[in-house]
Design a protein around this motif. Structure first.
Motif, PDB file in Angstrom:
ATOM      1  N   GLN A 384       1.001  -1.204  -0.068  1.00 40.75           N
ATOM      2  CA  GLN A 384      -0.123   0.351   0.152  1.00 40.75           C
ATOM      3  C   GLN A 384       0.871   1.308   0.324  1.00 40.75           C
ATOM      4  OE1 GLN A 384      -2.777  -1.215   3.257  1.00 40.75           O
ATOM      5  NE2 GLN A 384      -4.099  -0.280   1.643  1.00 40.75           N
ATOM      6  N   ASP A 479      -4.407 -12.475  -0.197  1.00 37.31           N
ATOM      7  CA  ASP A 479      -6.109 -12.568  -0.430  1.00 37.31           C
ATOM      8  C   ASP A 479      -6.218 -11.197  -1.520  1.00 37.31           C
ATOM      9  OD1 ASP A 479      -8.448 -11.714  -0.225  1.00 37.31           O
ATOM     10  OD2 ASP A 479      -9.433 -12.319   1.835  1.00 37.31           O
ATOM     11  N   LYS A 480      -6.008 -11.963  -2.503  1.00 35.21           N
ATOM     12  CA  LYS A 480      -5.835 -10.875  -4.133  1.00 35.21           C
ATOM     13  C   LYS A 480      -7.427  -9.822  -3.813  1.00 35.21           C
ATOM     14  CE  LYS A 480      -5.867 -14.364  -7.227  1.00 35.21           C
ATOM     15  NZ  LYS A 480      -5.867 -15.079  -8.832  1.00 35.21           N
ATOM     16  N   GLU A 481      -7.700 -10.388  -3.378  1.00 31.67           N
ATOM     17  CA  GLU A 481      -9.390  -9.560  -3.279  1.00 31.67           C
ATOM     18  C   GLU A 481      -9.839  -8.506  -2.057  1.00 31.67           C
ATOM     19  OE1 GLU A 481     -11.554  -9.082  -6.230  1.00 31.67           O
ATOM     20  OE2 GLU A 481      -9.727 -11.565  -7.234  1.00 31.67           O
ATOM     21  N   ALA A 482      -8.755  -8.628  -1.618  1.00 34.39           N
ATOM     22  CA  ALA A 482      -8.794  -7.621  -0.611  1.00 34.39           C
ATOM     23  C   ALA A 482      -7.371  -6.183  -0.748  1.00 34.39           C
ATOM     24  CB  ALA A 482      -8.672  -8.722   0.221  1.00 34.39           C
ATOM     25  N   LEU A 483      -6.512  -7.633  -1.525  1.00 38.59           N
ATOM     26  CA  LEU A 483      -5.376  -6.419  -2.007  1.00 38.59           C
ATOM     27  C   LEU A 483      -5.973  -5.023  -2.811  1.00 38.59           C
ATOM     28  CD1 LEU A 483      -2.279  -5.683  -1.193  1.00 38.59           C
ATOM     29  CD2 LEU A 483      -1.854  -7.443  -3.508  1.00 38.59           C
ATOM     30  N   LYS A 484      -6.474  -5.846  -4.113  1.00 41.85           N
ATOM     31  CA  LYS A 484      -7.068  -5.145  -4.969  1.00 41.85           C
ATOM     32  C   LYS A 484      -8.002  -4.554  -4.314  1.00 41.85           C
ATOM     33  CE  LYS A 484      -9.289  -5.713  -9.686  1.00 41.85           C
ATOM     34  NZ  LYS A 484      -9.923  -6.959 -10.500  1.00 41.85           N
ATOM     35  N   ALA A 485      -8.882  -4.656  -3.492  1.00 39.04           N
ATOM     36  CA  ALA A 485      -9.552  -3.378  -2.923  1.00 39.04           C
ATOM     37  C   ALA A 485      -8.815  -2.156  -1.938  1.00 39.04           C
ATOM     38  CB  ALA A 485     -10.499  -3.988  -2.387  1.00 39.04           C
ATOM     39  N   ALA A 486      -7.887  -2.473  -1.672  1.00 45.17           N
ATOM     40  CA  ALA A 486      -6.929  -1.704  -1.074  1.00 45.17           C
ATOM     41  C   ALA A 486      -6.350  -0.815  -2.240  1.00 45.17           C
ATOM     42  CB  ALA A 486      -6.073  -2.318   0.485  1.00 45.17           C
ATOM     43  N   GLN A 489      -8.232   1.952  -3.514  1.00 43.99           N
ATOM     44  CA  GLN A 489      -9.110   3.324  -2.400  1.00 43.99           C
ATOM     45  C   GLN A 489      -7.604   4.051  -2.106  1.00 43.99           C
ATOM     46  OE1 GLN A 489      -9.162   1.023   1.505  1.00 43.99           O
ATOM     47  NE2 GLN A 489     -12.022   0.519   1.288  1.00 43.99           N
TER      48      GLN A 489
END
Length: 504
Positions: A384, A479-486, A489
């Motif tokens: 991030q 967690d690929k989806e959680a990272l993509k969402a972060a 942001q």
């Protein structure tokens, strides 16, 4: 002269505050001064004081590049250098790994194998006889494949008794390399061992997957050295077809540096171009498409360190923004501890020992990327931070102080591109291959000086896309989806973009 030079060097070691550039100037001064008897350190001090008057522009003087009128219409660049009785010759063919599948589908590694095997004998000469000619003439011959280029180099004494047989053997190899089956088998075996070792190198796994993911079916997608399946499929007939189609006069440019006159260099270049099969130039490579969204790819790997690379398709070598992007890349991640990435990831937070960015400028669109490794428990936070650093760099005004320091460093480092005959000739090969003007080296300082903060801001906002990155993560879990969402942001909203004066 040697005594005076020694005295100057001794004084330099005593004066710890003397800068590197002053030492280089002192060396030039010592060589130009008259010899003295019984020198001592005090006699050197007036000379050291005179360093204040050294013309820094003179130190940056690039070599004079001549464009020779080769009657075969093969672009030839030449730099005359009388310092050593040597000649460097580079033949740069448009025949890198991007051309592998033009011979047959799936032959990844064909050009690399051709480079490794090209000196292993011809129909007339065995591999040992080839080696003997180069050894007896004191010549160094090499061939290397890259993504865009297939480069053949010959370094030899300018004495015709040495130059002529070495040159004749180089041309014999290029026209008649036989690519014996037993040599292919040995090379395939060695290549496969190397490719299996990649499984133990997480950073190389990361980089290979990055190119595969970013380029998809484009010719740049596969490693230059190829794949196990691709190299196993190569036959002598494939290699000979590659030789006859791509290692030809009309698909190359010539670079010559050394102890020759321009007339002698032109005669040499025409001999090379005339003996080789004429053929035709390679076709234009397909365009590479930039992805429309952030993509996260995870490679499971048990290790105390996680390895990360971000990137996307960038512009090709022909972009007018190349120099501005070079400056931007140095500022962001290519300039050591002063770079943004190092400041954010190492200096401020201690997430990594080193983080670096790069830009490849190739025939087809290249890539912009940045990468680092970190502890598993710091992985998500570091990703991030790195992504936010790019978002800020693209959307906020360029730091003028950092840019000034970066440009000064680039200018000081530029003479390394032509500090000996070999580096000069390599530059000539690149200039010729990518269609740069013959005065590219001489005009570089002025062009760099004229790059403004506005130029850099415009270039990065046009070519760098924090919202369209491919992120490859080699780690124990993710967690690929959680990272993509972060990561999404981190991206500015429409209102934020309007406030900073940039496009969303």
């Amino acid at each position: 002269m040697k005594l005076k030079y020694t005295a100057l060097l001794s004084t330099c070691f005593l004066l710890a505050s003397l800068s590197i550039s002053q030492v280089q100037a002192e060396d030039d001064l010592a060589q130009e001064s008259d010899p003295i008897d019984n020198p001592d350190q005090l006699q050197s001090l007036p000379l050291l004081q005179s360093l204040r008057n050294i013309d820094t522009e003179y130190q940056l003087q690039a070599p004079y590049v001549q464009e020779l009128n080769n009657r075969y219409k093969v672009r030839t660049l030449f730099v005359e250098s009388k310092d050593l009785p040597m000649v460097d010759i580079q033949l740069t063919f448009n025949a890198g790994s991007a051309r592998d599948e033009e011979i047959q589908k799936g032959l990844f590694g064909l050009s690399s194998m051709a480079a490794k095997l090209i000196r292993e004998g011809t129909d007339r000469y065995t591999a040992q006889e080839v080696a003997d000619v180069f050894d007896q003439t004191g010549a160094h011959f090499s061939a290397q494949a890259y993504r865009d280029m297939f480069i053949v180099r010959l370094r030899v004494l300018s004495d015709p008794d040495k130059l002529e047989p070495a040159l004749a053997m180089m041309l014999e190899i290029l026209k008649h390399a036989s690519f014996q089956k037993q040599s292919i088998s040995l090379t395939v075996s060695n290549t496969n061992v190397g490719q299996k070792q990649l499984q133990e190198n997480p950073s190389r796994l990361r980089d290979i997957r990055f190119y595969r993911t970013v380029y998809g079916t484009h010719p740049y997608a596969y490693p230059v050295t190829g794949t196990i399946g691709g190299t196993r499929s190569v036959t002598p007939e494939h290699l000979k077809k590659f030789r006859d189609q791509f290692l030809v006069a009309q698909n190359m440019n010539i670079a010559i540096t050394g102890n020759l006159t321009s007339k002698e260099a032109q005669k040499l270049s025409e001999r090379i171009a005339g003996i080789l099969k004429q053929g035709s130039s390679a076709q234009r490579l397909p365009y590479a498409e930039l992805k429309n969204d952030i993509e996260v790819v995870h490679i499971p790997y048990k290790s105390s360190q996680a390895h990360v690379i971000f990137g996307h398709i960038g512009p090709s070598r022909s972009t007018p923004d190349k120099l501005a992007l070079d400056v931007a890349n140095k500022m962001f991640g290519g300039n050591g501890f002063n770079a943004v990435l190092m400041q954010e990831l190492r200096i401020k937070r201690g997430y990594t020992y080193g983080a670096y960015s790069s830009m490849s400028f190739t025939q087809a669109p290249g890539v912009f990327s940045f990468s680092y490794s970190t502890r598993q428990d710091q992985l998500l936070d570091s990703i991030q931070v790195a992504h936010q650093a790019l978002v800020n760099f693209v959307n906020q005004p360029i730091d003028q102080k950092r840019m000034k320091v970066t440009k000064a460093g680039m200018l000081r480092a530029f003479p390394n591109h032509y500090n000996n005959n070999a580096t000069i000739n390599a530059q000539l090969g690149s200039i010729g291959f990518y269609g740069e003007p013959q005065d590219y080296l001489r005009t570089y300082p002025e062009r760099l000086k004229n790059i403004s903060t506005q130029d850099v801001e415009n270039a990065v906002r046009k070519h760098w896309h924090p919202d369209r990155l491919t992120v490859i993560v080699v780690s124990q879990k993710l967690d690929k989806e959680a990272l993509k969402a972060a990561l999404k942001q981190n991206l500015p909203t429409v209102n934020d973009s309007q406030n900073t004066g940039t496009a969303p």
